[in-house]
Design a protein around this motif. Structure first.
Motif, PDB file in Angstrom:
ATOM      1  N   MET A  81      -0.156   5.430   0.599  1.00 18.39           N
ATOM      2  CA  MET A  81      -0.235   5.259   2.050  1.00 18.39           C
ATOM      3  C   MET A  81      -1.597   5.740   2.569  1.00 18.39           C
ATOM      4  O   MET A  81      -2.239   5.070   3.391  1.00 18.39           O
ATOM      5  CB  MET A  81       0.901   6.029   2.749  1.00 18.39           C
ATOM      6  N   LEU A  82      -2.016   6.897   2.088  1.00 13.14           N
ATOM      7  CA  LEU A  82      -3.304   7.448   2.513  1.00 13.14           C
ATOM      8  C   LEU A  82      -4.466   6.586   2.019  1.00 13.14           C
ATOM      9  O   LEU A  82      -5.470   6.438   2.722  1.00 13.14           O
ATOM     10  CB  LEU A  82      -3.457   8.890   2.034  1.00 13.14           C
ATOM     11  N   GLU A  83      -4.331   6.000   0.852  1.00 13.47           N
ATOM     12  CA  GLU A  83      -5.388   5.124   0.341  1.00 13.47           C
ATOM     13  C   GLU A  83      -5.572   3.912   1.258  1.00 13.47           C
ATOM     14  O   GLU A  83      -6.697   3.436   1.430  1.00 13.47           O
ATOM     15  CB  GLU A  83      -5.070   4.681  -1.090  1.00 13.47           C
ATOM     16  N   GLY A  84      -4.494   3.418   1.853  1.00 13.01           N
ATOM     17  CA  GLY A  84      -4.619   2.325   2.821  1.00 13.01           C
ATOM     18  C   GLY A  84      -5.393   2.744   4.047  1.00 13.01           C
ATOM     19  O   GLY A  84      -6.180   1.974   4.605  1.00 13.01           O
ATOM     20  N   ARG A  85      -5.184   3.964   4.483  1.00 12.45           N
ATOM     21  CA  ARG A  85      -5.891   4.515   5.640  1.00 12.45           C
ATOM     22  C   ARG A  85      -7.367   4.734   5.321  1.00 12.45           C
ATOM     23  O   ARG A  85      -8.240   4.492   6.148  1.00 12.45           O
ATOM     24  CB  ARG A  85      -5.213   5.832   6.025  1.00 12.45           C
ATOM     25  N   GLU A  86      -7.628   5.207   4.126  1.00 12.41           N
ATOM     26  CA  GLU A  86      -8.983   5.575   3.707  1.00 12.41           C
ATOM     27  C   GLU A  86      -9.623   4.420   2.936  1.00 12.41           C
ATOM     28  O   GLU A  86     -10.111   4.579   1.823  1.00 12.41           O
ATOM     29  CB  GLU A  86      -8.934   6.855   2.865  1.00 12.41           C
ATOM     30  N   ALA A  87      -9.646   3.242   3.525  1.00 16.99           N
ATOM     31  CA  ALA A  87     -10.032   2.007   2.841  1.00 16.99           C
ATOM     32  C   ALA A  87     -11.488   1.985   2.372  1.00 16.99           C
ATOM     33  O   ALA A  87     -11.817   1.230   1.457  1.00 16.99           O
ATOM     34  CB  ALA A  87      -9.769   0.808   3.762  1.00 16.99           C
ATOM     35  N   ASP A 168      -9.987  -3.664  10.828  1.00 16.79           N
ATOM     36  CA  ASP A 168      -9.130  -4.254   9.801  1.00 16.79           C
ATOM     37  C   ASP A 168      -7.675  -3.920  10.134  1.00 16.79           C
ATOM     38  O   ASP A 168      -7.296  -2.746  10.140  1.00 16.79           O
ATOM     39  CB  ASP A 168      -9.500  -3.700   8.428  1.00 16.79           C
ATOM     40  N   PRO A 169      -6.856  -4.925  10.442  1.00 14.96           N
ATOM     41  CA  PRO A 169      -5.462  -4.655  10.829  1.00 14.96           C
ATOM     42  C   PRO A 169      -4.667  -3.878   9.774  1.00 14.96           C
ATOM     43  O   PRO A 169      -3.849  -3.036  10.119  1.00 14.96           O
ATOM     44  CB  PRO A 169      -4.865  -6.052  11.052  1.00 14.96           C
ATOM     45  N   ALA A 170      -4.923  -4.129   8.497  1.00 17.65           N
ATOM     46  CA  ALA A 170      -4.202  -3.404   7.438  1.00 17.65           C
ATOM     47  C   ALA A 170      -4.555  -1.926   7.456  1.00 17.65           C
ATOM     48  O   ALA A 170      -3.693  -1.064   7.308  1.00 17.65           O
ATOM     49  CB  ALA A 170      -4.481  -4.026   6.074  1.00 17.65           C
ATOM     50  N   GLN A 171      -5.834  -1.621   7.642  1.00 20.40           N
ATOM     51  CA  GLN A 171      -6.256  -0.233   7.701  1.00 20.40           C
ATOM     52  C   GLN A 171      -5.688   0.442   8.956  1.00 20.40           C
ATOM     53  O   GLN A 171      -5.238   1.582   8.904  1.00 20.40           O
ATOM     54  CB  GLN A 171      -7.772  -0.109   7.671  1.00 20.40           C
ATOM     55  N   GLU A 172      -5.679  -0.266  10.065  1.00 15.15           N
ATOM     56  CA  GLU A 172      -5.121   0.301  11.307  1.00 15.15           C
ATOM     57  C   GLU A 172      -3.635   0.598  11.131  1.00 15.15           C
ATOM     58  O   GLU A 172      -3.152   1.657  11.541  1.00 15.15           O
ATOM     59  CB  GLU A 172      -5.353  -0.660  12.469  1.00 15.15           C
ATOM     60  N   ARG A 173      -2.880  -0.322  10.525  1.00  9.51           N
ATOM     61  CA  ARG A 173      -1.429  -0.094  10.298  1.00  9.51           C
ATOM     62  C   ARG A 173      -1.215   1.105   9.378  1.00  9.51           C
ATOM     63  O   ARG A 173      -0.276   1.875   9.562  1.00  9.51           O
ATOM     64  CB  ARG A 173      -0.771  -1.330   9.718  1.00  9.51           C
ATOM     65  N   ALA A 174      -2.070   1.255   8.386  1.00  5.64           N
ATOM     66  CA  ALA A 174      -1.950   2.386   7.467  1.00  5.64           C
ATOM     67  C   ALA A 174      -2.255   3.705   8.176  1.00  5.64           C
ATOM     68  O   ALA A 174      -1.598   4.714   7.931  1.00  5.64           O
ATOM     69  CB  ALA A 174      -2.867   2.195   6.258  1.00  5.64           C
ATOM     70  N   ALA A 175      -3.272   3.699   9.043  1.00  3.97           N
ATOM     71  CA  ALA A 175      -3.672   4.917   9.746  1.00  3.97           C
ATOM     72  C   ALA A 175      -2.676   5.317  10.822  1.00  3.97           C
ATOM     73  O   ALA A 175      -2.413   6.505  11.033  1.00  3.97           O
ATOM     74  CB  ALA A 175      -5.049   4.725  10.373  1.00  3.97           C
ATOM     75  N   ARG A 176      -2.122   4.325  11.494  1.00  2.00           N
ATOM     76  CA  ARG A 176      -1.217   4.578  12.623  1.00  2.00           C
ATOM     77  C   ARG A 176      -0.020   3.635  12.539  1.00  2.00           C
ATOM     78  O   ARG A 176       0.088   2.703  13.327  1.00  2.00           O
ATOM     79  CB  ARG A 176      -1.961   4.377  13.938  1.00  2.00           C
ATOM     80  N   PRO A 177       0.870   3.896  11.550  1.00  2.43           N
ATOM     81  CA  PRO A 177       2.017   2.984  11.361  1.00  2.43           C
ATOM     82  C   PRO A 177       2.955   2.917  12.552  1.00  2.43           C
ATOM     83  O   PRO A 177       3.004   3.768  13.370  1.00  2.43           O
ATOM     84  CB  PRO A 177       2.730   3.534  10.145  1.00  2.43           C
TER      85      PRO A 177
END
Length: 177
Positions: A81-87, A168-177
């Motif tokens: 999950m954190l790896e998605g945030r820290e793209a 990046d929408p994927a990174q945003e969803r990971a950072a703030r689900p």
């Protein structure tokens, strides 16, 4: 396993928002042989519509230096999950370079910025990110804050006020689900 937080992951609230759980104590730790700077760029969009490359904290190897931060205990799924945030970062094991106020019960990973995301000439420092890091560090006490800022290179970036999101929408969803 743990993640060594050296910026926004020093904040229990920020980490908890991504992990969808309460995060309480984050034990202090030092990462030897590294330095911290503001040189990772990520595409962001501010609430006023401004698109920019946001400048965020990073750690990179640097003999003779050490970085103060905090340890976040995570499961393998939470690390993903954190790896998605820290793209813009690679996940690097740093266990042998960590000293902590707790006994480690697993490996320690740090997010280190990829070369292609370092030192964009047009980066801006999101004021909200700076406030998040500053607030998290301040809650740890004066000695922690003094060492944290003493081991952080100056930002030397123009700031931009207001809320922001990752472009990046994927990174945003990971950072703030």
């Amino acid at each position: 396993m743990y993640v060594f937080g050296y910026g926004s992951l020093v904040s229990p609230a920020s980490a908890g928002r991504t992990l969808l759980r309460d995060v309480e104590a984050l034990p202090a730790a030092r990462l030897a042989g590294h330095r911290r700077d503001w040189r990772i760029g990520a595409p962001i969009v501010f609430e006023d519509g401004t698109r920019a490359t946001g400048g965020f904290l990073d750690v990179q190897p640097h003999p003779g230096s050490a970085v103060l931060g905090a340890l976040l205990a995570v499961s393998p799924a939470e690390l993903r999950m954190l790896e998605g945030r820290e793209a813009q970062y690679d996940t690097v094991e740093v266990t042998d370079s960590i000293t902590a106020e707790i006994e480690l019960s697993g490996p320690v990973f740090a997010f280190m910025g990829r070369a292609e995301h370092r030192a964009y000439p047009d980066m801006v420092l999101p004021t909200r990110y700076l406030e998040l890091v500053t607030g998290a560090v301040a809650t740890r006490g004066e000695a922690f804050a003094d060492e944290f800022w003493a081991t952080t290179a100056p930002a030397d970036l123009p700031t931009h006020d207001g809320a922001y999101r990752f472009a990046d929408p994927a990174q945003e969803r990971a950072a703030r689900p």
